[in-house]
Design an enzyme around this catalytic site. Structure first.
Site, PDB file in Angstrom:
ATOM      1  N   LYS A 203       0.857  -1.317   0.152  1.00  0.00           N
ATOM      2  CA  LYS A 203      -0.080   0.083   0.052  1.00  0.00           C
ATOM      3  C   LYS A 203       0.762   1.156  -0.088  1.00  0.00           C
ATOM      4  CE  LYS A 203      -2.533  -0.854   3.904  1.00  0.00           C
ATOM      5  NZ  LYS A 203      -1.966  -2.185   4.235  1.00  0.00           N
TER       6      LYS A 203
ATOM      7  N   ARG B 150      -9.928   1.554   9.101  1.00  0.00           N
ATOM      8  CA  ARG B 150      -9.785   0.037   9.298  1.00  0.00           C
ATOM      9  C   ARG B 150     -10.873  -0.448  10.145  1.00  0.00           C
ATOM     10  NH1 ARG B 150      -3.499   0.765   8.961  1.00  0.00           N
ATOM     11  NH2 ARG B 150      -2.650  -1.516   8.757  1.00  0.00           N
TER      12      ARG B 150
ATOM     13  N   ARG C 232      11.109  -6.778   4.474  1.00  0.00           N
ATOM     14  CA  ARG C 232      11.113  -5.549   5.127  1.00  0.00           C
ATOM     15  C   ARG C 232      11.497  -5.086   6.581  1.00  0.00           C
ATOM     16  NH1 ARG C 232       5.364  -2.487   5.234  1.00  0.00           N
ATOM     17  NH2 ARG C 232       4.799  -3.557   7.311  1.00  0.00           N
TER      18      ARG C 232
ATOM     19  N   ARG D 142      11.203  -1.962  10.948  1.00  0.00           N
ATOM     20  CA  ARG D 142      10.026  -1.905  11.753  1.00  0.00           C
ATOM     21  C   ARG D 142       9.915  -2.812  13.105  1.00  0.00           C
ATOM     22  NH1 ARG D 142       4.620  -0.480   8.252  1.00  0.00           N
ATOM     23  NH2 ARG D 142       3.710  -1.484  10.018  1.00  0.00           N
TER      24      ARG D 142
ATOM     25  N   ARG E 118      -1.227  -9.140  13.009  1.00  0.00           N
ATOM     26  CA  ARG E 118      -1.948  -8.393  12.177  1.00  0.00           C
ATOM     27  C   ARG E 118      -2.703  -8.757  10.777  1.00  0.00           C
ATOM     28  NH1 ARG E 118       3.716  -5.753  11.123  1.00  0.00           N
ATOM     29  NH2 ARG E 118       2.725  -4.708   9.233  1.00  0.00           N
TER      30      ARG E 118
HETATM   31  P1  AMP Z   1       0.605   0.341   8.900  1.00  0.00           P
HETATM   32  O1  AMP Z   1       1.923   1.038   8.654  1.00  0.00           O
HETATM   33  O2  AMP Z   1      -0.682   0.919   8.100  1.00  0.00           O
HETATM   34  O3  AMP Z   1       0.553  -1.044   8.653  1.00  0.00           O
HETATM   35  O4  AMP Z   1       0.077   0.347  10.237  1.00  0.00           O
HETATM   36  C1  AMP Z   1       0.987   0.240  11.504  1.00  0.00           C
HETATM   37  C2  AMP Z   1       0.250  -0.093  12.647  1.00  0.00           C
HETATM   38  O5  AMP Z   1      -0.574   1.433  13.058  1.00  0.00           O
HETATM   39  C3  AMP Z   1      -1.092  -0.809  12.660  1.00  0.00           C
HETATM   40  O6  AMP Z   1      -0.698  -2.236  12.980  1.00  0.00           O
HETATM   41  C4  AMP Z   1      -2.021  -0.301  13.664  1.00  0.00           C
HETATM   42  O7  AMP Z   1      -1.394  -0.645  15.114  1.00  0.00           O
HETATM   43  C5  AMP Z   1      -1.793   1.231  13.793  1.00  0.00           C
HETATM   44  N1  AMP Z   1      -2.589   1.887  12.683  1.00  0.00           N
HETATM   45  C6  AMP Z   1      -2.546   2.461  11.605  1.00  0.00           C
HETATM   46  N2  AMP Z   1      -3.495   2.692  10.891  1.00  0.00           N
HETATM   47  C7  AMP Z   1      -4.565   2.459  11.883  1.00  0.00           C
HETATM   48  C8  AMP Z   1      -6.023   2.634  11.884  1.00  0.00           C
HETATM   49  N3  AMP Z   1      -6.601   3.248  10.810  1.00  0.00           N
HETATM   50  N4  AMP Z   1      -6.555   2.387  13.009  1.00  0.00           N
HETATM   51  C9  AMP Z   1      -6.078   1.788  13.987  1.00  0.00           C
HETATM   52  N5  AMP Z   1      -4.586   1.402  14.159  1.00  0.00           N
HETATM   53  C10 AMP Z   1      -4.036   1.699  13.025  1.00  0.00           C
END
Ligand code: AMP
Length: 191
Positions: free
Chosen positions: A13, A88, A127, A133, A144
């Site tokens: 993404k 989400r 990654r 990360r 996740r």
């Molecule tokens: P991502 O980089 O999009 O994979 O997001 C990393 C982490 O940030 C996720 O596993 C969640 O813990 C938190 N996070 C990101 N976006 C959201 C969201 N829209 N709602 C809740 N938690 C989020």
């Protein structure tokens, strides 16, 4: 253009979001990136978010919604935005609907990247080595994915009911995936 990019963790993404957003001249808003920036700066928001992120759980809706609302209110998002990683949850969908309605605009499209779940785990473990990360360990990756399936996948049906979903094969070369997305979105911008 007001777009959402959806897909399971590791679907690519972030990479695609940057290219699409640049093409349309709108900011790519990644909630994950905003949370990570807050964590590394040690802000109160970062302190709230960190334990959820490290466990692979979602940060509570109230916290996330407030953060997105503030970001969308910034002047650069006035012509539109591409959301990467938001909404989400169903509560976030409702919140976003309200935010967009308030601006007098509509959501143009939801792009959903589909990928092979086994390939994803591998991508994410790779990654972890390049980006460092902290939530890219195998256990957290699996959690996740589970959380995505339980809480986020149902959102696709909601948006499908509105006729704005484009499911795109996210496997293969980055450029090929971008081309598939652009082919699908051209249809939207011409309609
Ligand atoms: P991502 O980089 O999009 O994979 O997001 C990393 C982490 O940030 C996720 O596993 C969640 O813990 C938190 N996070 C990101 N976006 C959201 C969201 N829209 N709602 C809740 N938690 C989020």
């Amino acid at each position: 253009m007001r777009l959402i990019l959806m897909g399971p963790p590791g679907a690519g993404k972030g990479t695609q979001a940057r290219v699409i957003a640049e093409y349309f001249g709108v900011p790519a808003i990644s909630t994950g990136d905003i949370f990570r920036a807050n964590v590394s700066q040690g802000t109160p928001l970062g302190k709230k978010a960190q334990e959820y992120m490290d466990a692979g759980e979602y940060v509570p809706d109230e916290v996330t919604n407030l953060m997105v609302r503030a970001r969308i209110d910034e002047p650069d998002a006035e012509p539109g935005f591409l959301l990467d990683g938001y909404p989400r949850t169903l509560a976030q969908v409702e919140e976003l609907d309200g935010m967009i309605r308030h601006t007098g605009h509509e959501l143009d499209a939801v792009v959903v990247l589909t990928v092979d779940p086994n390939e994803i785990v591998e991508r994410l473990l790779n990654r972890a080595q390049t980006d460092g990360r902290t939530d890219d360990t195998e256990d957290v990756i699996r959690r996740r994915q589970e959380v995505y399936g339980e809480q986020t996948e149902p959102l696709i049906g909601v948006y499908r009911g509105r006729g704005i979903v484009h499911e795109i094969d996210g496997m293969g070369e980055v450029d090929d995936v971008t081309k598939r997305i652009f082919d699908a979105l051209d249809v939207v911008s011409q309609s």
